[in-house]
Design an enzyme around this catalytic site. Structure first.
Site, short mmCIF file in Angstrom:
data_model
loop_
_atom_site.label_atom_id
_atom_site.label_comp_id
_atom_site.label_asym_id
_atom_site.label_seq_id
_atom_site.Cartn_x
_atom_site.Cartn_y
_atom_site.Cartn_z
N HIS A 1 2.43 4.82 -5.06
CA HIS A 1 2.78 5.88 -5.79
C HIS A 1 2.86 5.58 -7.20
O HIS A 1 2.51 4.37 -7.57
CB HIS A 1 3.97 6.45 -5.39
N GLY B 1 5.59 4.56 -8.94
CA GLY B 1 6.22 3.20 -9.13
C GLY B 1 5.47 2.17 -9.07
O GLY B 1 5.47 1.12 -9.92
N HIS B 2 4.65 2.10 -8.12
CA HIS B 2 3.57 0.90 -8.10
C HIS B 2 2.59 0.72 -9.10
O HIS B 2 2.41 -0.30 -9.66
CB HIS B 2 2.65 0.85 -6.63
N GLY C 1 0.74 -1.19 0.02
CA GLY C 1 0.03 -0.11 0.05
C GLY C 1 0.94 1.15 -0.12
O GLY C 1 1.78 1.03 -0.38
N GLY D 1 9.16 -4.87 -8.73
CA GLY D 1 10.02 -3.82 -9.25
C GLY D 1 11.35 -3.81 -9.03
O GLY D 1 11.85 -4.55 -8.15
P1 AMP Z 1 6.26 -2.32 -1.60
O1 AMP Z 1 5.05 -1.99 -1.53
O2 AMP Z 1 7.14 -1.25 -1.28
O3 AMP Z 1 6.35 -3.46 -1.14
O4 AMP Z 1 6.25 -2.38 -3.15
C1 AMP Z 1 5.56 -3.18 -3.84
C2 AMP Z 1 6.17 -3.46 -5.45
O5 AMP Z 1 6.56 -1.93 -6.02
C3 AMP Z 1 7.61 -4.22 -5.33
O6 AMP Z 1 7.92 -5.09 -6.26
C4 AMP Z 1 8.41 -2.89 -5.47
O7 AMP Z 1 9.93 -3.22 -6.09
C5 AMP Z 1 7.80 -1.93 -6.46
N1 AMP Z 1 8.25 -0.59 -6.29
C6 AMP Z 1 8.50 0.27 -5.40
N2 AMP Z 1 8.79 1.54 -5.86
C7 AMP Z 1 9.04 1.13 -7.37
C8 AMP Z 1 9.63 2.02 -8.08
N3 AMP Z 1 10.22 3.37 -7.94
N4 AMP Z 1 9.75 1.74 -9.23
C9 AMP Z 1 9.31 0.46 -9.77
N5 AMP Z 1 8.86 -0.44 -8.60
C10 AMP Z 1 8.65 0.19 -7.71
#
Ligand code: AMP
Length: 280
Positions: free
Chosen positions: A34, A36-37, A31, A148
């Protein structure tokens, strides 16, 4: 877009889609979404008929309870960002829903890939991550799953876990999405002042420098130079060149397909990570 809290209900809904021949893409997240997600979710929608996004702040991958408590929870806003690209949001409300009554975690043999870099600085993190992702794969049985490359080590470990647990999903690594100044997007960036966000652009600048000019130096030399470029602006935890497959330190004259330049460090008490993969 459907919001589902229960694994059983999720399986019912997905079986219905599968019976109509639809492919399923999965994006696990914690959650506080942004761009990126969202880029992962968009890629999933391009490749698959049905996209499932999980939003679950997984307690077993936090080695610091305060960090877990502080983790932002922004479900309503997340749902707004996902609209149009996602079909099902899986939002388990309790850890029991994911793990069952007893939270028994499996130990994986990852050939040491989990012991270095983030594994060294965040003990237990990858064990918790691999366990929760494997549980999600059991329930969702996705055709494709999207991760990511910002969390490059996680991406490698998920691929290993898929082999060990014999999941059928294919793992797709997605490019890092950045702020206009090069800073990798992260929910942690919200905690930075405007000046710090600006200053943190030095990370990408330095990683680019390494990928362009590595051939002119010994590894130790360019590593030291790169650290120097960042130190004074951020407190460097590590800045290292590693074999892109094994994540081990690179030996002199080592044959490899590519290497990873990876960084972790602090600015205004916020821990940032970033990397660049150089294919040879
Ligand atoms: P998280 O919610 O932080 O566990 O991230 C969920 C997914 O989003 C993971 O696979 C991360 O690597 C990916 N992710 C987070 N930030 C970015 C970003 N800036 N660019 C690409 N993927 C991202």
């Amino acid at each position: 877009m459907e919001l589902i809290n229960k694994s059983i209900k999720l399986q019912e809904v997905l079986n219905e889609y599968r019976s109509k021949g639809k492919t399923i893409g999965f994006v696990p997240t914690m959650g506080a979404l942004h761009s990126g997600h969202v880029s992962l979710v968009k890629q999933a929608k391009e490749k698959c008929d049905v996209v499932v996004v999980s939003i679950f702040v997984n307690p077993t991958q936090f080695n610091d309870v305060k960090d877990l408590e502080k983790y932002p929870r922004t479900l309503e806003r997340d749902m707004v960002l996902l609209e149009g690209f996602c079909d099902v949001v899986f939002f388990p409300e309790t850890p029991e829903e994911v793990y069952g009554k007893e939270m028994i975690l499996k130990d994986y043999d990852f050939d040491g890939v989990d012991k270095v870099l983030e594994g060294e600085f965040r003990p237990g993190h990858f064990k918790g991550m691999a366990n929760v992702v494997s549980k999600f794969f059991d329930v969702i049985e996705p055709d494709f799953s999207f991760f990511g490359l910002k969390d490059y080590q996680q991406y490698l470990l998920v691929k290993k876990m898929v082999k060990l647990d014999k999941h059928k999903t294919q793992i797709i690594g997605c490019d890092i999405i950045r702020e206009p100044n090069g800073l990798a997007m992260s929910s942690r960036n919200e905690r930075l002042s405007a000046d710090a966000r600006d200053a943190a652009s030095v990370i990408k600048y330095t990683l680019d420098y390494c990928s362009k000019y590595y051939a002119y130096f010994d590894i130790e030399e360019i590593q030291a130079k790169a650290k120097n470029m960042i130190e004074g602006i951020l407190e460097v935890e590590y800045l290292e060149f590693r074999n892109a497959n094994t994540l081990q330190l690179i030996k002199e004259d080592e044959e490899m397909d590519g290497f990873l330049v990876c960084f972790a460090g602090y600015i205004e008490d916020v821990r940032l990570i970033d990397n660049i993969v150089v294919t040879l």
